[in-house]
Every structure is written in structure tokens, then in C-alpha cells.
Design a protein around this motif. Structure first.
Motif, PDB file in Angstrom:
ATOM      1  N   ASN A 258       6.184  -2.855  -2.968  1.00 37.51           N
ATOM      2  CA  ASN A 258       6.950  -2.357  -4.122  1.00 37.51           C
ATOM      3  C   ASN A 258       6.065  -2.058  -5.331  1.00 37.51           C
ATOM      4  OD1 ASN A 258       9.474  -2.601  -2.775  1.00 37.51           O
ATOM      5  ND2 ASN A 258       9.504  -4.805  -3.223  1.00 37.51           N
ATOM      6  N   LYS A 282       0.915   7.693   0.023  1.00 33.76           N
ATOM      7  CA  LYS A 282       1.828   7.352  -1.067  1.00 33.76           C
ATOM      8  C   LYS A 282       1.491   8.072  -2.375  1.00 33.76           C
ATOM      9  CE  LYS A 282       3.475   2.878   0.595  1.00 33.76           C
ATOM     10  NZ  LYS A 282       3.822   1.495   0.213  1.00 33.76           N
ATOM     11  N   GLU A 285       4.087   8.475  -5.104  1.00 36.02           N
ATOM     12  CA  GLU A 285       5.014   7.348  -4.984  1.00 36.02           C
ATOM     13  C   GLU A 285       4.544   6.177  -5.847  1.00 36.02           C
ATOM     14  OE1 GLU A 285       6.573   4.291  -1.467  1.00 36.02           O
ATOM     15  OE2 GLU A 285       5.884   6.309  -0.944  1.00 36.02           O
ATOM     16  N   GLN A 287       2.331   5.252  -9.074  1.00 39.29           N
ATOM     17  CA  GLN A 287       1.736   5.857 -10.259  1.00 39.29           C
ATOM     18  C   GLN A 287       0.318   5.323 -10.478  1.00 39.29           C
ATOM     19  OE1 GLN A 287       3.086   8.291 -12.035  1.00 39.29           O
ATOM     20  NE2 GLN A 287       4.993   8.276 -10.848  1.00 39.29           N
ATOM     21  N   HIS A 305      -1.218  13.774  -9.525  1.00 43.36           N
ATOM     22  CA  HIS A 305      -1.366  12.539  -8.751  1.00 43.36           C
ATOM     23  C   HIS A 305      -1.747  11.333  -9.608  1.00 43.36           C
ATOM     24  CE1 HIS A 305      -2.381  15.437  -5.230  1.00 43.36           C
ATOM     25  NE2 HIS A 305      -1.082  15.260  -5.352  1.00 43.36           N
TER      26      HIS A 305
END
Length: 373
Positions: A258, A282, A285, A287, A305
Motif C-alpha cells: 500500500n 507500478k 501507481e 508517487q 512518472h
């Protein structure tokens, strides 16, 4: 400013015989130090290149100073460009030395004492345990710190920014990138180095909505720190080992499914974090927020990105260090900044200003012909 925007590649070629002497002396002692060998020039060639406005010591001798980094990274290549431009403009000699670790840095400083340089600018790796060697340098010559301070030493001044304030600036970027809160992890080369400790604390205090207090004790690195919206899970170090920097980032992604934001405090951290995120599939997804202006970080901001990065001004760190040390060697004590601190403020770089910033950087480093990716 035009006289300060000379080609970096050309200014590097204009180092002269004293720097080769430094290289020979230090290379015997330091395997890990990135030092380029420069062949001595003939006296006539050196005279041809000498600045007509060269400043001298009170005894009329050439001025020789040294700029010592805290590691080897792209950040220091930019600082070196500033050193070289200042040295060329002032007609002095500057050697930029990049030791790999605290032991190498100590040996570098010891050797510079023996060489009798006219001034040293250093970014201390372990200021708490380096007071002795720093004071030895200060006793032998003019000593200033840059990038990271050693306030308990006898240095004459510090050139840089408030790393605590820059940390809070970085924390604000995290809040923008992760507005609903979430899990955050911090990555850095080493702790115990004052700039790293202060940046980290600034981020923590900002994310936990604490008051602005640069004197606050540093939170332990091995504790989970929870606020109303953000949780700082951990701080991972890599000892300036780039492979390890990527490895600890990869491990964090696996261990914390997470994880919302990864923050890199040194120039090479964000690119290695981005590689790890890309490898995990990821991108976008998780930061990413960083420090410094590595080309890969800037390109990642353009590509969406990486949310943003807090940049210093390493070019000015190098330029001002050489300028101040040279003027001190010439007997001009007014060169010292008031209060012993020359503040060169940090900037927050996001997608809306990254291109303008990168273009400015290319001009300063003479990389105007670089192809934009």
C-alpha cells in the motif's frame, strides 16, 4: 552573467599543473576518489591562459583552493562547473575532489593541509565526528562548508540552504502528490550527515503537521511515525551504493503493497526509486518526490512518472565557494557572508516549470547542445 555561462567542457580543460600535483598525491591514498588527471602545461601556455584580472595572495602568489564533495554524484558535476567558471574568471586554481566515504574525505583533507592550499570548501560527511579534522583544516587555511554544514567546527561560513526548510518544501510536494494521505517511505544515502538528517526531519514535521522548528530532535529512523493523514513507514539508507539504492527501493515495494509515495533525499535516489517502480510495473501507481536535479529525475517529471523535486543550486555552491575562498586568500575579509551563512534558496520543480529550469541548467553547465528527450 554571460561571462559565467562558459562551456563546462572547455573550463575543465583549463586546470593547470597544481591540480595534477593534487591528483598524484591523493591518488596514492584514495582508491575510491573520483579525480581526473590533468597533464601539466608549459609555463608559456599557462601564462597565455591566465586571466588578466587574476587575484593574488597578499604576498603576490597564485591562489590555490580546493572544493571537496561528500560523494560522487551528478549533483557534484554541476557544482564543479561553477567552481571551474569562478576559477577561470578570477584567475585562480581550484581542484574539485570527490572522495568516496568519510575515511576518504578525512584523508583528502589531511593531504590538502600538507599541500598548503589557500582555502578549502567541504561538504562534511559526518560533522559530529569530523570536528577534529575540520578544525585542523581551519587552523591551517581558510575553511568553509558548503551543501552540508558543520556548525560546531571552526569553519568561517556555510554556503547552502536551510536543509530543514527544504525538507518541509519536499513534504509539501508529497502532500500535493498524495492529497488524500497514505504511506510514505524515505530513501537516502546515509544518516548522520547533517543535510540528510535535516531534510528528513523537515519532511516528517511537514507531513505530521508539526510546528516549524529546525532545532527539534531528529526522530528515530527505525520507528513508524503516524499522523492524521500520513504514515512514514521507514527511512532506508544505501551508503551511496547505487545498486543498493535500487535494491532497498525494490524491497520496500514488495514489503509494503500500500506504499503511496517514495521520497529520495539525494540526487541518485529518485532515479533508482523510479527504476524499482518501473520494474514492479507500478509507474504512476506509486508517487515519487525527490531532491536535486539528476537528468533522469527531470525527465521523469516531464513524463509524469515523478511528481516533483526540490533543487538546490550546486552551480552557485561551487562558484561562490571559489569566489569567497579566493577573496579571503587575497586578504578581503568582507567576502564572508553576514552571520556566516550564505543562503542560496531551494526551489520546488514540478511539471509546470521543469523545462524552464532544465534549460537554465543546461546553459550553466555548457550542455546547450544536449538533445532533449
Amino acid at each position: 552573467m554571460n561571462h559565467r555561462l562558459r562551456m563546462f567542457s572547455l573550463s575543465r580543460c583549463r586546470r593547470i599543473a597544481w591540480q595534477a600535483t593534487v591528483v598524484v598525491c591523493l591518488a596514492v591514498m584514495m582508491v575510491g576518489c573520483k579525480i581526473e588527471k590533468v597533464e601539466p602545461e608549459s609555463e608559456s601556455r599557462a601564462a597565455e591562459k591566465a586571466s588578466p584580472n587574476a587575484i593574488k595572495t597578499a604576498e603576490g602568489e597564485d591562489i590555490k583552493v580546493a572544493y571537496v564533495t561528500n560523494g560522487i554524484a551528478s549533483f557534484w558535476v554541476i557544482a564543479e562547473a561553477g567552481c571551474n567558471d569562478a576559477a577561470e574568471e578570477l584567475g585562480v586554481e581550484c581542484s574539485v575532489l570527490m572522495p568516496d566515504g568519510a575515511a576518504d574525505q578525512k584523508r583528502t583533507l589531511e593531504e590538502l593541509i600538507s599541500l598548503g592550499v589557500d582555502g578549502v570548501a567541504v561538504s562534511p560527511i559526518d560533522p559530529g565526528n569530523q570536528t577534529g579534522i575540520l578544525n585542523d583544516v581551519a587552523e591551517a587555511t581558510n575553511l568553509i562548508t558548503q551543501d552540508s554544514d558543520a556548525p560546531d567546527s571552526n569553519r568561517l561560513a556555510y554556503i547552502g540552504m536551510s536543509n530543514y526548510d527544504a525538507g518541509r518544501m519536499c513534504g509539501k510536494l508529497v502532500k500535493e502528490a498524495l492529497p488524500d494521505g497514505g504511506e510514505v517511505m524515505i530513501f537516502v544515502g546515509r544518516l548522520g550527515q547533517l543535510n540528510a538528517d535535516q531534510r528528513r526531519q523537515g519532511i516528517i514535521d511537514e507531513l505530521l503537521d508539526r510546528s516549524n522548528d529546525p532545532t527539534r530532535d531528529f526522530d528515530p529512523a527505525d520507528e513508524v511515525l503516524k499522523g492524521d493523514k500520513y504514515t512514514i513507514l521507514d527511512t532506508r539508507t544505501d551508503d551511496f551504493d547505487f545498486a543498493k539504492a535500487k535494491g532497498v527501493a525494490e524491497d520496500a515495494i514488495v514489503k509494503h503493497p500500500n506504499l503511496g509515495c517514495m521520497v529520495g533525499l539525494f540526487a541518485y535516489n529518485p532515479p533508482n526509486i523510479l527504476e524499482a517502480i518501473s520494474g514492479a510495473g507500478k509507474l504512476g501507481e506509486i508517487q515519487v518526490v525527490g531532491f536535486d536535479e539528476d537528468d533522469r529525475t527531470l525527465q521523469a517529471i516531464i513524463d509524469g512518472h515523478c511528481y516533483g523535486t526540490v533543487v538546490q543550486n550546486p552551480y552557485e555552491y561551487g562558484y561562490k565557494s571559489v569566489e569567497i575562498l579566493s577573496k579571503l586568500a587575497a586578504g578581503d575579509e568582507s567576502a564572508l557572508p553576514e552571520g556566516g551563512f550564505l543562503d542560496i534558496p531551494a526551489r520546488a520543480i514540478r511539471k509546470d516549470n521543469v523545462k524552464e529550469f532544465w534549460d537554465e541548467l543546461k546553459v550553466l553547465t555548457g550542455d546547450t547542445d544536449a538533445t532533449e528527450q
